[in-house]
Design a protein around this motif. Structure first.
Motif, mmCIF file in Angstrom:
data_model
loop_
_atom_site.group_PDB
_atom_site.id
_atom_site.type_symbol
_atom_site.label_atom_id
_atom_site.label_comp_id
_atom_site.label_asym_id
_atom_site.label_seq_id
_atom_site.Cartn_x
_atom_site.Cartn_y
_atom_site.Cartn_z
ATOM 1 N N ASP A 11 0.807 -1.219 0.000
ATOM 2 C CA ASP A 11 0.000 0.000 0.000
ATOM 3 C C ASP A 11 0.844 1.275 0.000
ATOM 4 O OD1 ASP A 11 0.850 -0.538 2.601
ATOM 5 O OD2 ASP A 11 -0.841 0.516 3.508
ATOM 6 N N HIS A 12 2.162 1.145 -0.106
ATOM 7 C CA HIS A 12 3.027 2.320 -0.195
ATOM 8 C C HIS A 12 3.527 2.450 -1.628
ATOM 9 C CE1 HIS A 12 3.153 1.398 4.138
ATOM 10 N NE2 HIS A 12 3.243 2.714 4.270
ATOM 11 N N PRO A 13 3.130 3.487 -2.353
ATOM 12 C CA PRO A 13 3.511 3.630 -3.769
ATOM 13 C C PRO A 13 5.015 3.588 -4.014
ATOM 14 C CG PRO A 13 1.787 5.204 -3.203
ATOM 15 C CD PRO A 13 2.228 4.580 -1.909
ATOM 16 N N ILE A 14 5.796 4.208 -3.131
ATOM 17 C CA ILE A 14 7.243 4.233 -3.331
ATOM 18 C C ILE A 14 7.817 2.823 -3.208
ATOM 19 C CG2 ILE A 14 9.434 5.044 -2.389
ATOM 20 C CD1 ILE A 14 8.052 7.642 -1.616
ATOM 21 N N GLY A 33 0.726 -8.408 -12.296
ATOM 22 C CA GLY A 33 -0.303 -7.656 -11.596
ATOM 23 C C GLY A 33 0.224 -6.956 -10.365
ATOM 24 N N GLU A 34 -0.474 -5.881 -9.983
ATOM 25 C CA GLU A 34 -0.119 -5.109 -8.788
ATOM 26 C C GLU A 34 -1.387 -4.751 -8.033
ATOM 27 O OE1 GLU A 34 2.085 -1.628 -9.762
ATOM 28 O OE2 GLU A 34 3.553 -2.679 -11.006
ATOM 29 N N ALA A 35 -1.222 -4.504 -6.732
ATOM 30 C CA ALA A 35 -2.359 -4.073 -5.917
ATOM 31 C C ALA A 35 -1.839 -3.262 -4.744
ATOM 32 C CB ALA A 35 -3.154 -5.281 -5.421
ATOM 33 N N VAL A 54 3.906 -11.570 -3.867
ATOM 34 C CA VAL A 54 4.719 -10.872 -2.869
ATOM 35 C C VAL A 54 3.806 -9.872 -2.170
ATOM 36 C CG1 VAL A 54 6.746 -9.433 -2.460
ATOM 37 C CG2 VAL A 54 6.782 -11.154 -4.289
ATOM 38 N N LEU A 55 3.547 -10.106 -0.880
ATOM 39 C CA LEU A 55 2.537 -9.330 -0.160
ATOM 40 C C LEU A 55 3.141 -8.575 1.017
ATOM 41 C CD1 LEU A 55 -0.146 -12.180 0.173
ATOM 42 C CD2 LEU A 55 0.126 -10.569 -1.726
ATOM 43 N N ASP A 56 2.743 -7.332 1.160
ATOM 44 C CA ASP A 56 3.055 -6.579 2.379
ATOM 45 C C ASP A 56 2.198 -7.154 3.506
ATOM 46 O OD1 ASP A 56 3.796 -4.693 4.250
ATOM 47 O OD2 ASP A 56 2.538 -3.111 3.407
ATOM 48 N N ILE A 57 2.781 -7.320 4.681
ATOM 49 C CA ILE A 57 1.982 -7.824 5.810
ATOM 50 C C ILE A 57 0.939 -6.793 6.226
ATOM 51 C CG2 ILE A 57 2.073 -8.212 8.305
ATOM 52 C CD1 ILE A 57 4.260 -10.113 7.970
ATOM 53 N N SER A 58 1.333 -5.519 6.278
ATOM 54 C CA SER A 58 0.442 -4.486 6.806
ATOM 55 C C SER A 58 -0.282 -3.760 5.679
ATOM 56 C CB SER A 58 1.253 -3.487 7.646
ATOM 57 O OG SER A 58 1.926 -4.146 8.695
ATOM 58 N N MET A 59 -1.330 -4.405 5.159
ATOM 59 C CA MET A 59 -2.139 -3.784 4.110
ATOM 60 C C MET A 59 -3.549 -3.535 4.618
ATOM 61 S SD MET A 59 -1.240 -5.686 0.509
ATOM 62 C CE MET A 59 -1.667 -7.329 1.099
ATOM 63 N N PRO A 60 -4.236 -2.526 4.076
ATOM 64 C CA PRO A 60 -5.630 -2.287 4.460
ATOM 65 C C PRO A 60 -6.547 -3.390 3.932
ATOM 66 C CG PRO A 60 -4.984 -0.827 2.667
ATOM 67 C CD PRO A 60 -3.733 -1.518 3.121
#
Length: 217
Positions: A11-14, A33-35, A54-60
């Motif tokens: 969830d962080h664009p950078i 794909g991206e999300a 590849v997933l960020d743990i802290s996503m909304p």
């Protein structure tokens, strides 16, 4: 050449930009794909059916752990790696229990993410080297008392080989084929090895294997 198809979610664009650059720099990787959120990631993964997510743990909406657990039930063949700022054992344990195959710290993603993807694609489980020491401490703390009494348990060559391959994600049938024994023999070697080490779950086995350096590809 068959390319490894990858979906990224953060969830962080950078951060997402940086991950995209890492993936696109590899000729054998294909970003499909991206999300920027958990629900969006779930939809993209369902639609694209990648080899690796590849997933960020802290996503909304859905965090990486919850999403990983859901994907493990829906798409068992998918290899999930999580990216995280968290270096404590609690998050690592949750990730392993959710079926995650790779655990990479964001601060070392540039150095380790590509290696982690390659490791899980050949059947491995990757734990960021920066937290292997914590993994070892966790193994010592969580092992049953029997494993801590007297001298360190000694595994036979077959027991060690079977446990290593099990930690890397191979099925009993695949292990049997590789060491040329029956499936029942594999089950016996695995049970004996786990008993000697005082381990009960695959997550505990993966923690132990990581501490022993078994997961290095």
């Amino acid at each position: 050449m068959t390319k490894t198809r990858i979906v990224l979610a953060d969830d962080h664009p950078i951060v997402l930009d940086g991950l995209r650059n890492l993936i696109q720099a590899e000729t054998d990787f294909e970003l499909v794909g991206e999300a920027s959120g958990g629900l969006a990631a779930l939809k993209v993964i369902r639609d694209k059916r990648p080899d690796v997510a590849v997933l960020d743990i802290s996503m909304p909406e859905l965090n990486g752990i919850v999403l990983s657990r859901r994907l493990a039930g829906e798409i068992p063949a998918l290899r999930v790696l999580v990216l995280t700022l968290h270096e404590d054992r609690a998050y690592l344990n949750q990730a392993l229990e959710a079926g995650v195959r790779g655990y990479v710290l964001k601060r070392s993603a540039v150095e380790n993410l590509v290696h982690a993807i390659r490791a899980v694609m050949v059947g491995g489980t990757y734990v960021d080297p920066a937290i292997v020491g914590r993994v070892l401490e966790g193994k010592r703390a969580n092992s049953r008392p029997a494993a801590n009494k007297g001298t360190a348990p000694t595994l036979t060559d077959r027991e060690a080989a079977v446990l290593k391959m099990a930690a890397l994600g191979f099925t009993n049938k695949e292990i049997a084929s590789r060491i040329d024994v029956g499936v029942k023999s594999v089950e016996t070697y695995k049970a004996r090895g786990l008993e000697k080490l005082g381990l009960r779950t695959r997550a505990e086995l993966v923690r132990y294997a990581s501490a022993q350096g078994w997961l290095e590809i």
